[in-house]
Design an enzyme around this catalytic site. Sequence first.
Site, PDB file in Angstrom:
ATOM      1  N   LYS A 183      47.764  21.747  34.159  1.00  0.00           N
ATOM      2  CA  LYS A 183      49.057  22.152  34.069  1.00  0.00           C
ATOM      3  C   LYS A 183      50.171  21.573  34.856  1.00  0.00           C
ATOM      4  O   LYS A 183      51.265  21.072  34.216  1.00  0.00           O
ATOM      5  CB  LYS A 183      48.962  23.954  34.305  1.00  0.00           C
ATOM      6  CG  LYS A 183      48.305  24.709  33.772  1.00  0.00           C
ATOM      7  CD  LYS A 183      48.438  26.085  34.085  1.00  0.00           C
ATOM      8  CE  LYS A 183      48.074  26.199  35.701  1.00  0.00           C
ATOM      9  NZ  LYS A 183      46.528  26.098  35.953  1.00  0.00           N
TER      10      LYS A 183
ATOM     11  N   ARG B 193      50.446  35.017  35.266  1.00  0.00           N
ATOM     12  CA  ARG B 193      49.096  34.960  35.476  1.00  0.00           C
ATOM     13  C   ARG B 193      48.664  36.487  34.842  1.00  0.00           C
ATOM     14  O   ARG B 193      47.300  36.466  35.022  1.00  0.00           O
ATOM     15  CB  ARG B 193      48.833  34.847  36.782  1.00  0.00           C
ATOM     16  CG  ARG B 193      48.577  33.253  36.906  1.00  0.00           C
ATOM     17  CD  ARG B 193      48.474  32.982  38.523  1.00  0.00           C
ATOM     18  NE  ARG B 193      47.339  31.944  38.607  1.00  0.00           N
ATOM     19  CZ  ARG B 193      47.760  30.632  39.045  1.00  0.00           C
ATOM     20  NH1 ARG B 193      48.946  30.077  39.121  1.00  0.00           N
ATOM     21  NH2 ARG B 193      46.593  29.784  39.426  1.00  0.00           N
TER      22      ARG B 193
ATOM     23  N   ARG C 227      40.241  17.057  43.360  1.00  0.00           N
ATOM     24  CA  ARG C 227      41.560  16.955  43.281  1.00  0.00           C
ATOM     25  C   ARG C 227      42.150  16.802  44.633  1.00  0.00           C
ATOM     26  O   ARG C 227      41.572  17.019  45.759  1.00  0.00           O
ATOM     27  CB  ARG C 227      42.062  18.260  42.834  1.00  0.00           C
ATOM     28  CG  ARG C 227      43.846  18.590  42.812  1.00  0.00           C
ATOM     29  CD  ARG C 227      44.317  19.554  41.935  1.00  0.00           C
ATOM     30  NE  ARG C 227      44.196  21.084  42.474  1.00  0.00           N
ATOM     31  CZ  ARG C 227      44.483  22.106  41.885  1.00  0.00           C
ATOM     32  NH1 ARG C 227      45.234  21.864  40.818  1.00  0.00           N
ATOM     33  NH2 ARG C 227      44.089  23.231  42.155  1.00  0.00           N
TER      34      ARG C 227
ATOM     35  N   ARG D  70      43.392  20.742  49.013  1.00  0.00           N
ATOM     36  CA  ARG D  70      43.911  22.167  49.132  1.00  0.00           C
ATOM     37  C   ARG D  70      42.678  22.937  49.622  1.00  0.00           C
ATOM     38  O   ARG D  70      41.572  22.795  49.163  1.00  0.00           O
ATOM     39  CB  ARG D  70      44.228  22.807  47.746  1.00  0.00           C
ATOM     40  CG  ARG D  70      45.882  22.449  47.542  1.00  0.00           C
ATOM     41  CD  ARG D  70      46.077  22.793  46.066  1.00  0.00           C
ATOM     42  NE  ARG D  70      45.652  24.125  45.571  1.00  0.00           N
ATOM     43  CZ  ARG D  70      45.854  24.676  44.428  1.00  0.00           C
ATOM     44  NH1 ARG D  70      46.752  23.996  43.625  1.00  0.00           N
ATOM     45  NH2 ARG D  70      45.556  25.829  44.043  1.00  0.00           N
TER      46      ARG D  70
ATOM     47  N   ARG E 138      38.400  31.774  41.713  1.00  0.00           N
ATOM     48  CA  ARG E 138      39.568  31.674  40.963  1.00  0.00           C
ATOM     49  C   ARG E 138      39.532  31.546  39.374  1.00  0.00           C
ATOM     50  O   ARG E 138      40.158  32.378  38.754  1.00  0.00           O
ATOM     51  CB  ARG E 138      40.428  30.319  41.473  1.00  0.00           C
ATOM     52  CG  ARG E 138      41.198  30.698  43.041  1.00  0.00           C
ATOM     53  CD  ARG E 138      41.260  29.177  43.663  1.00  0.00           C
ATOM     54  NE  ARG E 138      42.239  28.463  43.040  1.00  0.00           N
ATOM     55  CZ  ARG E 138      41.931  27.188  43.249  1.00  0.00           C
ATOM     56  NH1 ARG E 138      41.085  26.534  44.014  1.00  0.00           N
ATOM     57  NH2 ARG E 138      42.905  26.387  42.263  1.00  0.00           N
TER      58      ARG E 138
HETATM   59  P1  ADP Z   1      45.916  26.224  40.251  1.00  0.00           P
HETATM   60  O1  ADP Z   1      46.850  24.870  40.181  1.00  0.00           O
HETATM   61  O2  ADP Z   1      44.632  25.976  40.801  1.00  0.00           O
HETATM   62  O3  ADP Z   1      46.045  26.751  38.773  1.00  0.00           O
HETATM   63  P2  ADP Z   1      48.142  27.160  41.592  1.00  0.00           P
HETATM   64  O4  ADP Z   1      48.454  26.476  42.489  1.00  0.00           O
HETATM   65  O5  ADP Z   1      48.912  27.636  40.558  1.00  0.00           O
HETATM   66  O6  ADP Z   1      46.547  27.148  41.354  1.00  0.00           O
HETATM   67  O7  ADP Z   1      48.007  28.745  42.576  1.00  0.00           O
HETATM   68  C1  ADP Z   1      47.198  28.735  43.869  1.00  0.00           C
HETATM   69  C2  ADP Z   1      47.083  30.288  44.112  1.00  0.00           C
HETATM   70  O8  ADP Z   1      48.501  30.787  44.669  1.00  0.00           O
HETATM   71  C3  ADP Z   1      46.553  31.038  43.014  1.00  0.00           C
HETATM   72  O9  ADP Z   1      45.079  31.351  43.356  1.00  0.00           O
HETATM   73  C4  ADP Z   1      47.353  32.564  43.814  1.00  0.00           C
HETATM   74  O10 ADP Z   1      46.562  33.084  44.914  1.00  0.00           O
HETATM   75  C5  ADP Z   1      48.520  32.076  43.936  1.00  0.00           C
HETATM   76  N1  ADP Z   1      49.586  32.211  42.714  1.00  0.00           N
HETATM   77  C6  ADP Z   1      50.124  31.106  42.279  1.00  0.00           C
HETATM   78  N2  ADP Z   1      51.012  31.454  40.946  1.00  0.00           N
HETATM   79  C7  ADP Z   1      50.818  32.942  41.002  1.00  0.00           C
HETATM   80  C8  ADP Z   1      50.830  34.223  40.102  1.00  0.00           C
HETATM   81  N3  ADP Z   1      51.921  33.782  39.242  1.00  0.00           N
HETATM   82  N4  ADP Z   1      50.799  35.173  40.332  1.00  0.00           N
HETATM   83  C9  ADP Z   1      50.026  35.559  41.381  1.00  0.00           C
HETATM   84  N5  ADP Z   1      49.237  34.562  42.346  1.00  0.00           N
HETATM   85  C10 ADP Z   1      49.965  33.261  42.168  1.00  0.00           C
HETATM   86  P1  ADP Z   2      46.352  22.552  37.255  1.00  0.00           P
HETATM   87  O1  ADP Z   2      47.791  22.542  37.551  1.00  0.00           O
HETATM   88  O2  ADP Z   2      46.039  23.316  35.947  1.00  0.00           O
HETATM   89  O3  ADP Z   2      45.608  23.604  38.331  1.00  0.00           O
HETATM   90  P2  ADP Z   2      46.180  19.896  37.915  1.00  0.00           P
HETATM   91  O4  ADP Z   2      47.308  19.099  37.202  1.00  0.00           O
HETATM   92  O5  ADP Z   2      46.393  19.868  39.350  1.00  0.00           O
HETATM   93  O6  ADP Z   2      45.683  21.201  37.106  1.00  0.00           O
HETATM   94  O7  ADP Z   2      45.141  18.907  37.457  1.00  0.00           O
HETATM   95  C1  ADP Z   2      43.644  19.392  38.283  1.00  0.00           C
HETATM   96  C2  ADP Z   2      42.629  18.078  38.481  1.00  0.00           C
HETATM   97  O8  ADP Z   2      42.380  17.447  37.540  1.00  0.00           O
HETATM   98  C3  ADP Z   2      43.752  17.191  39.376  1.00  0.00           C
HETATM   99  O9  ADP Z   2      42.830  16.612  40.197  1.00  0.00           O
HETATM  100  C4  ADP Z   2      44.092  16.132  38.128  1.00  0.00           C
HETATM  101  O10 ADP Z   2      44.522  14.854  38.806  1.00  0.00           O
HETATM  102  C5  ADP Z   2      43.085  16.181  37.328  1.00  0.00           C
HETATM  103  N1  ADP Z   2      43.581  16.185  35.678  1.00  0.00           N
HETATM  104  C6  ADP Z   2      44.624  16.623  35.396  1.00  0.00           C
HETATM  105  N2  ADP Z   2      44.460  16.399  34.090  1.00  0.00           N
HETATM  106  C7  ADP Z   2      43.347  15.665  33.779  1.00  0.00           C
HETATM  107  C8  ADP Z   2      42.699  15.328  32.445  1.00  0.00           C
HETATM  108  N3  ADP Z   2      43.419  15.311  31.292  1.00  0.00           N
HETATM  109  N4  ADP Z   2      41.511  14.515  32.560  1.00  0.00           N
HETATM  110  C9  ADP Z   2      41.024  14.533  33.659  1.00  0.00           C
HETATM  111  N5  ADP Z   2      41.414  14.923  34.920  1.00  0.00           N
HETATM  112  C10 ADP Z   2      42.706  15.590  34.871  1.00  0.00           C
END
Ligand code: ADP
Ligand code: ADP
Length: 220
Positions: A13, A88, A127, A160, A171
């Site tokens: 994302k 979410r 990551r 992270r 998660r």
């Molecule tokens: P990821 O990139 O792995 O999807 P995020 O960086 O978006 O994770 O979120 C990290 C953490 O922040 C989540 O595990 C949750 O604890 C909190 N968080 C982020 N967005 C939301 C949301 N919309 N509602 C509730 N908690 C959230």
């Molecule tokens: P999210 O915001 O959904 O949690 P990220 O954009 O942070 O996901 O991506 C999660 C991890 O996967 C990062 O280390 C990123 O560099 C890698 N990644 C993202 N898109 C791809 C893809 N299409 N193929 C392989 N690795 C990816």
Amino acid sequence: MRMVILGAPGAGKGTQARLISESQGIPQIATGDILRQAVREGTPLGREAQVYMDRGELVPDSVMIGLIRERLSCEDCANGFILDGFPRTLEQAKALNALLSDLGKPLTHVFDVEVPREELLKRLTGRRVCRQCSASFHLEFNPPRQEGVCDHCGGELFQRADDNAQTVGKRLDVYGEQTKPLTAFYRELGVLTTIDGTRDIGEVRKEFADLLGAVSTKQG
Ligand code: ADP
Ligand code: ADP
Ligand code: ZN
């Protein structure tokens, strides 16, 4: 363009939202990044959120809805935005719809980026994120040009705290229970597009570009 990108942790994302933000000139609103900054700064929001984030649980809806209401009222969202990590829960999705329909500016696109769990585990544990600009890299799939250094801003890359194997599992479970049901909600509203997120970053990027190009032409 008022857009939501749904998908499990690690689906890509943030990676895609950043690219779309650059090409479309609209802000990327990543709730995880906003929360991590609040934790770093030790604000009341950060102190409340940290407990949940460390456990891999969701921060309460009331907190998140207030935060998004404030962020979407900022000037830079007037021409559109990309929500990455919000909503979410069903409650967040309903609150977002209510908020945007009050403004007469409903969502124009909701994308669901699908990636199987095995692949998500590999993406999350490898990551690395920029301390300064929050850009995501991957040790294997998207390595920075220079080890440990952000390609975009030269900031330091770090892992992270919640990208450890144990919290990642939690998660992904929370995603399945609380966030996955949103796809049915948005499908019923007729705004959902599913994206195969297993392909490489460039291919997924191209699909987004094609879809957005097609839609914005149609809308004039
Ligand atoms: P990821 O990139 O792995 O999807 P995020 O960086 O978006 O994770 O979120 C990290 C953490 O922040 C989540 O595990 C949750 O604890 C909190 N968080 C982020 N967005 C939301 C949301 N919309 N509602 C509730 N908690 C959230
Ligand atoms: P999210 O915001 O959904 O949690 P990220 O954009 O942070 O996901 O991506 C999660 C991890 O996967 C990062 O280390 C990123 O560099 C890698 N990644 C993202 N898109 C791809 C893809 N299409 N193929 C392989 N690795 C990816
Ligand atoms: Zn950076």
